[in-house]
Design a protein around this motif. Structure first.
Motif, PDB file in Angstrom:
ATOM      1  N   GLU A   1       6.655  23.526  25.656  1.00 19.27           N
ATOM      2  CA  GLU A   1       5.460  23.093  26.385  1.00 19.27           C
ATOM      3  C   GLU A   1       4.403  22.571  25.417  1.00 19.27           C
ATOM      4  N   ARG A   2       4.170  23.289  24.311  1.00 24.74           N
ATOM      5  CA  ARG A   2       3.134  22.879  23.348  1.00 24.74           C
ATOM      6  C   ARG A   2       3.526  21.578  22.641  1.00 24.74           C
TER       7      ARG A   2
ATOM      8  N   GLU B   1       2.875  14.125  23.841  1.00 22.42           N
ATOM      9  CA  GLU B   1       2.709  13.344  25.071  1.00 22.42           C
ATOM     10  C   GLU B   1       4.051  12.960  25.675  1.00 22.42           C
TER      11      GLU B   1
ATOM     12  N   HIS C   1       3.265  18.690  25.091  1.00 21.04           N
ATOM     13  CA  HIS C   1       1.854  18.362  25.315  1.00 21.04           C
ATOM     14  C   HIS C   1       1.313  17.495  24.179  1.00 21.04           C
ATOM     15  N   HIS C   2       1.493  17.957  22.943  1.00 20.56           N
ATOM     16  CA  HIS C   2       0.940  17.245  21.792  1.00 20.56           C
ATOM     17  C   HIS C   2       1.662  15.926  21.506  1.00 20.56           C
TER      18      HIS C   2
ATOM     19  N   ASN D   1       7.269  14.337  28.486  1.00 21.81           N
ATOM     20  CA  ASN D   1       7.647  15.216  29.587  1.00 21.81           C
ATOM     21  C   ASN D   1       8.407  16.387  28.957  1.00 21.81           C
TER      22      ASN D   1
END
Length: 82
Positions: free
Chosen positions: A14-15, A21, A18-19, A23
């Protein structure tokens, strides 16, 4: 309480997603960390967040040393305080 493989790898995925960008479905545990093209400072920040979440100290370069999310997760599982 110790975290499971699924919890740890899911958190890392997830991290990184996120970073980077991406999916989260595009981030697999066996992909080399370098393929996500995140700079070392960002990876150190993710490591710091992971340390806080786990409640254990980690090497700032753990992701580079282990190479993949799967290997990093396995190392954490083997080194969690009982």
């Amino acid at each position: 309480m110790d975290k499971t493989y699924t919890e740890i790898s899911g958190w890392i995925i997830e991290r990184i997603a996120h970073h980077a960008e991406l999916n989260p479905e595009k981030v697999t545990p066996d992909t080399d960390i370098v393929n996500f093209r995140l700079d070392s400072l960002l990876m150190v920040n993710i490591t710091s967040e992971l340390e806080e979440w786990l409640g254990m100290e980690l090497s700032p370069s753990i992701f580079w040393e282990m190479g993949t999310i799967a290997a990093t997760t396995e190392w954490i599982l083997e080194n969690q305080e009982a």
